[in-house]
Design a protein around this motif. Sequence first.
Motif, PDB file in Angstrom:
ATOM      1  N   GLN A  90       0.832  -1.241  -0.004  1.00 52.58           N
ATOM      2  CA  GLN A  90      -0.038   0.154  -0.175  1.00 52.58           C
ATOM      3  C   GLN A  90       0.904   1.264   0.098  1.00 52.58           C
ATOM      4  OE1 GLN A  90      -0.505  -1.839   3.238  1.00 52.58           O
ATOM      5  NE2 GLN A  90      -2.539  -2.620   2.924  1.00 52.58           N
ATOM      6  N   GLY A  91       2.214   1.448   0.268  1.00 54.49           N
ATOM      7  CA  GLY A  91       2.967   2.325   0.520  1.00 54.49           C
ATOM      8  C   GLY A  91       3.648   2.552   1.654  1.00 54.49           C
ATOM      9  N   ALA A  92       4.676   2.854   1.910  1.00 57.10           N
ATOM     10  CA  ALA A  92       5.367   2.930   3.173  1.00 57.10           C
ATOM     11  C   ALA A  92       4.883   3.930   4.294  1.00 57.10           C
ATOM     12  CB  ALA A  92       6.983   3.053   3.166  1.00 57.10           C
ATOM     13  N   TYR A  93       4.222   5.062   3.625  1.00 51.71           N
ATOM     14  CA  TYR A  93       3.947   6.233   4.678  1.00 51.71           C
ATOM     15  C   TYR A  93       2.204   6.344   4.693  1.00 51.71           C
ATOM     16  CZ  TYR A  93       8.505   7.724   2.635  1.00 51.71           C
ATOM     17  OH  TYR A  93       9.485   7.668   2.195  1.00 51.71           O
ATOM     18  N   SER A  94       2.043   6.556   5.946  1.00 50.95           N
ATOM     19  CA  SER A  94       0.666   6.599   6.307  1.00 50.95           C
ATOM     20  C   SER A  94       0.285   7.976   7.072  1.00 50.95           C
ATOM     21  CB  SER A  94       0.022   5.555   6.643  1.00 50.95           C
ATOM     22  OG  SER A  94       0.529   5.141   7.992  1.00 50.95           O
ATOM     23  N   VAL A  95      -0.825   8.767   7.063  1.00 52.60           N
ATOM     24  CA  VAL A  95      -1.199   9.365   7.933  1.00 52.60           C
ATOM     25  C   VAL A  95      -2.565   8.956   8.820  1.00 52.60           C
ATOM     26  CG1 VAL A  95      -2.160  11.938   8.323  1.00 52.60           C
ATOM     27  CG2 VAL A  95      -0.358  11.445   6.665  1.00 52.60           C
ATOM     28  N   VAL A  96      -2.456   8.801  10.117  1.00 51.30           N
ATOM     29  CA  VAL A  96      -3.434   8.414  11.316  1.00 51.30           C
ATOM     30  C   VAL A  96      -3.989   9.280  11.866  1.00 51.30           C
ATOM     31  CG1 VAL A  96      -3.692   6.311  12.707  1.00 51.30           C
ATOM     32  CG2 VAL A  96      -1.790   6.165  10.965  1.00 51.30           C
ATOM     33  N   SER A  97      -5.176   9.420  12.039  1.00 48.71           N
ATOM     34  CA  SER A  97      -5.984  10.345  13.080  1.00 48.71           C
ATOM     35  C   SER A  97      -5.867   9.775  14.478  1.00 48.71           C
ATOM     36  CB  SER A  97      -7.332  10.736  12.609  1.00 48.71           C
ATOM     37  OG  SER A  97      -8.044   9.276  13.069  1.00 48.71           O
ATOM     38  N   GLN A  98      -6.246  10.845  15.554  1.00 49.07           N
ATOM     39  CA  GLN A  98      -6.456  10.498  16.570  1.00 49.07           C
ATOM     40  C   GLN A  98      -7.137   9.284  17.162  1.00 49.07           C
ATOM     41  OE1 GLN A  98      -8.027  13.803  18.700  1.00 49.07           O
ATOM     42  NE2 GLN A  98      -7.074  13.230  20.905  1.00 49.07           N
ATOM     43  N   THR A  99      -7.968   8.822  16.451  1.00 44.76           N
ATOM     44  CA  THR A  99      -8.831   7.835  16.626  1.00 44.76           C
ATOM     45  C   THR A  99      -8.402   6.541  16.029  1.00 44.76           C
ATOM     46  OG1 THR A  99     -10.132   8.257  14.635  1.00 44.76           O
ATOM     47  CG2 THR A  99     -11.191   9.187  16.716  1.00 44.76           C
ATOM     48  N   GLY A 100      -7.255   6.685  15.200  1.00 52.13           N
ATOM     49  CA  GLY A 100      -6.915   5.480  14.589  1.00 52.13           C
ATOM     50  C   GLY A 100      -7.158   5.151  13.131  1.00 52.13           C
ATOM     51  N   LEU A 101      -7.898   6.118  12.607  1.00 50.40           N
ATOM     52  CA  LEU A 101      -8.613   6.150  11.293  1.00 50.40           C
ATOM     53  C   LEU A 101      -7.208   6.354  10.337  1.00 50.40           C
ATOM     54  CD1 LEU A 101     -10.757   5.760   9.289  1.00 50.40           C
ATOM     55  CD2 LEU A 101     -11.026   8.117   9.538  1.00 50.40           C
ATOM     56  N   ILE A 102      -6.874   5.579   9.169  1.00 50.76           N
ATOM     57  CA  ILE A 102      -5.984   6.073   8.398  1.00 50.76           C
ATOM     58  C   ILE A 102      -6.492   6.834   7.542  1.00 50.76           C
ATOM     59  CG2 ILE A 102      -4.486   4.987   6.573  1.00 50.76           C
ATOM     60  CD1 ILE A 102      -4.252   2.420   8.152  1.00 50.76           C
ATOM     61  N   LEU A 103      -6.047   8.204   7.422  1.00 49.88           N
ATOM     62  CA  LEU A 103      -6.533   9.390   6.385  1.00 49.88           C
ATOM     63  C   LEU A 103      -6.055   9.129   5.056  1.00 49.88           C
ATOM     64  CD1 LEU A 103      -6.308  12.384   8.942  1.00 49.88           C
ATOM     65  CD2 LEU A 103      -8.176  10.938   8.449  1.00 49.88           C
ATOM     66  N   LYS A 104      -4.676   8.839   4.929  1.00 47.12           N
ATOM     67  CA  LYS A 104      -4.065   8.471   3.708  1.00 47.12           C
ATOM     68  C   LYS A 104      -2.925   7.559   3.692  1.00 47.12           C
ATOM     69  CE  LYS A 104      -3.405  10.549  -0.645  1.00 47.12           C
ATOM     70  NZ  LYS A 104      -4.168  10.861  -1.525  1.00 47.12           N
ATOM     71  N   ARG A 105      -2.877   6.829   2.686  1.00 43.99           N
ATOM     72  CA  ARG A 105      -1.516   6.060   2.769  1.00 43.99           C
ATOM     73  C   ARG A 105      -1.115   6.084   1.035  1.00 43.99           C
ATOM     74  NH1 ARG A 105      -2.801   0.456   5.263  1.00 43.99           N
ATOM     75  NH2 ARG A 105      -1.572   1.497   6.889  1.00 43.99           N
ATOM     76  N   GLY A 106       0.186   5.897   1.238  1.00 43.76           N
ATOM     77  CA  GLY A 106       0.902   6.055  -0.310  1.00 43.76           C
ATOM     78  C   GLY A 106       2.350   5.590  -0.268  1.00 43.76           C
ATOM     79  N   HIS A 107       2.727   5.767  -1.411  1.00 46.98           N
ATOM     80  CA  HIS A 107       4.330   5.647  -1.569  1.00 46.98           C
ATOM     81  C   HIS A 107       5.028   6.959  -1.899  1.00 46.98           C
ATOM     82  CE1 HIS A 107       3.655   1.503  -2.843  1.00 46.98           C
ATOM     83  NE2 HIS A 107       2.877   1.741  -3.518  1.00 46.98           N
ATOM     84  N   ASP A 108       4.132   8.165  -1.878  1.00 45.37           N
ATOM     85  CA  ASP A 108       4.884   9.440  -2.053  1.00 45.37           C
ATOM     86  C   ASP A 108       4.618  10.135  -0.920  1.00 45.37           C
ATOM     87  OD1 ASP A 108       6.333  11.419  -3.262  1.00 45.37           O
ATOM     88  OD2 ASP A 108       4.428  11.958  -4.226  1.00 45.37           O
ATOM     89  N   LEU A 109       5.720  10.448   0.081  1.00 45.30           N
ATOM     90  CA  LEU A 109       5.242  11.163   1.124  1.00 45.30           C
ATOM     91  C   LEU A 109       4.657  12.606   1.122  1.00 45.30           C
ATOM     92  CD1 LEU A 109       5.759  11.503   4.440  1.00 45.30           C
ATOM     93  CD2 LEU A 109       7.985  12.513   4.015  1.00 45.30           C
ATOM     94  N   PRO A 110       4.993  13.530   0.198  1.00 46.27           N
ATOM     95  CA  PRO A 110       4.420  14.654  -0.177  1.00 46.27           C
ATOM     96  C   PRO A 110       3.018  14.527  -0.409  1.00 46.27           C
ATOM     97  CG  PRO A 110       6.575  14.726  -1.159  1.00 46.27           C
ATOM     98  CD  PRO A 110       6.499  13.432  -0.653  1.00 46.27           C
ATOM     99  N   ARG A 111       2.675  13.574  -1.121  1.00 47.22           N
ATOM    100  CA  ARG A 111       1.197  13.393  -1.429  1.00 47.22           C
ATOM    101  C   ARG A 111       0.317  12.756  -0.204  1.00 47.22           C
ATOM    102  NH1 ARG A 111       0.044  10.779  -7.390  1.00 47.22           N
ATOM    103  NH2 ARG A 111       0.847  12.558  -8.411  1.00 47.22           N
ATOM    104  N   VAL A 112       1.012  12.096   0.554  1.00 45.96           N
ATOM    105  CA  VAL A 112       0.408  11.288   1.734  1.00 45.96           C
ATOM    106  C   VAL A 112       0.115  12.883   2.954  1.00 45.96           C
ATOM    107  CG1 VAL A 112       0.653   9.853   3.779  1.00 45.96           C
ATOM    108  CG2 VAL A 112       1.261   9.120   1.396  1.00 45.96           C
ATOM    109  N   ILE A 113       1.146  13.429   3.155  1.00 47.37           N
ATOM    110  CA  ILE A 113       1.167  14.589   4.208  1.00 47.37           C
ATOM    111  C   ILE A 113       0.164  15.627   3.668  1.00 47.37           C
ATOM    112  CG2 ILE A 113       2.987  13.696   5.433  1.00 47.37           C
ATOM    113  CD1 ILE A 113       4.454  16.157   4.141  1.00 47.37           C
ATOM    114  N   ALA A 114      -0.190  15.728   2.257  1.00 48.61           N
ATOM    115  CA  ALA A 114      -0.974  16.633   1.789  1.00 48.61           C
ATOM    116  C   ALA A 114      -2.459  16.669   2.528  1.00 48.61           C
ATOM    117  CB  ALA A 114      -0.994  16.773   0.313  1.00 48.61           C
ATOM    118  N   VAL A 115      -2.736  15.668   2.842  1.00 51.85           N
ATOM    119  CA  VAL A 115      -4.172  15.456   3.533  1.00 51.85           C
ATOM    120  C   VAL A 115      -4.056  16.220   4.712  1.00 51.85           C
ATOM    121  CG1 VAL A 115      -3.407  13.490   5.020  1.00 51.85           C
ATOM    122  CG2 VAL A 115      -5.901  13.862   4.051  1.00 51.85           C
ATOM    123  N   LEU A 116      -2.883  16.717   5.459  1.00 49.00           N
ATOM    124  CA  LEU A 116      -3.032  17.487   6.519  1.00 49.00           C
ATOM    125  C   LEU A 116      -2.920  19.069   6.233  1.00 49.00           C
ATOM    126  CD1 LEU A 116      -0.433  15.466   8.872  1.00 49.00           C
ATOM    127  CD2 LEU A 116      -2.926  15.535   8.786  1.00 49.00           C
TER     128      LEU A 116
END
Length: 124
Positions: A90-116
């Motif tokens: 699925q990709g090495a990078y992920s953004v996880v919310s306070q509740t444990g929900l994965i907001l975004k996952r992927g191979h490209d860090l800038p795209r993954v953290i763009a959700v924030l």
Amino acid sequence: MGDIEPIRRGPAPLSPHPTPAATPAPALVRFDRRELDRILDLYGRMVAAGEWRDYAIDFLKDKAVFSIFRRSFDVALYRIEKDPKLARRQGAYSVVSQTGLILKRGHDLPRVIAVLEKPLKAIG
């Protein structure tokens, strides 16, 4: 005069038990400089906007975690995780919310953290 032990020269005798320094430490997963630059750039902008106030970085043997806090004494608001085991899937990078929900996952860090990122507001 018979109580004095002779001085021994040569290597010290080997201990049958390994010392803690002799056992190699397990390798830890870490963010490299480029990844940290991207994350800290986002973090700095969000601090300037008054959204975030504190962070923590954890380097574990299976993943690296950058935790973001609204206040120092709160639970992490978001976690940016790097898990190399998931890199081919699925990709090495992920953004996880306070509740444990994965907001975004992927191979490209800038795209993954763009959700924030906060959307720009029109001034008018």
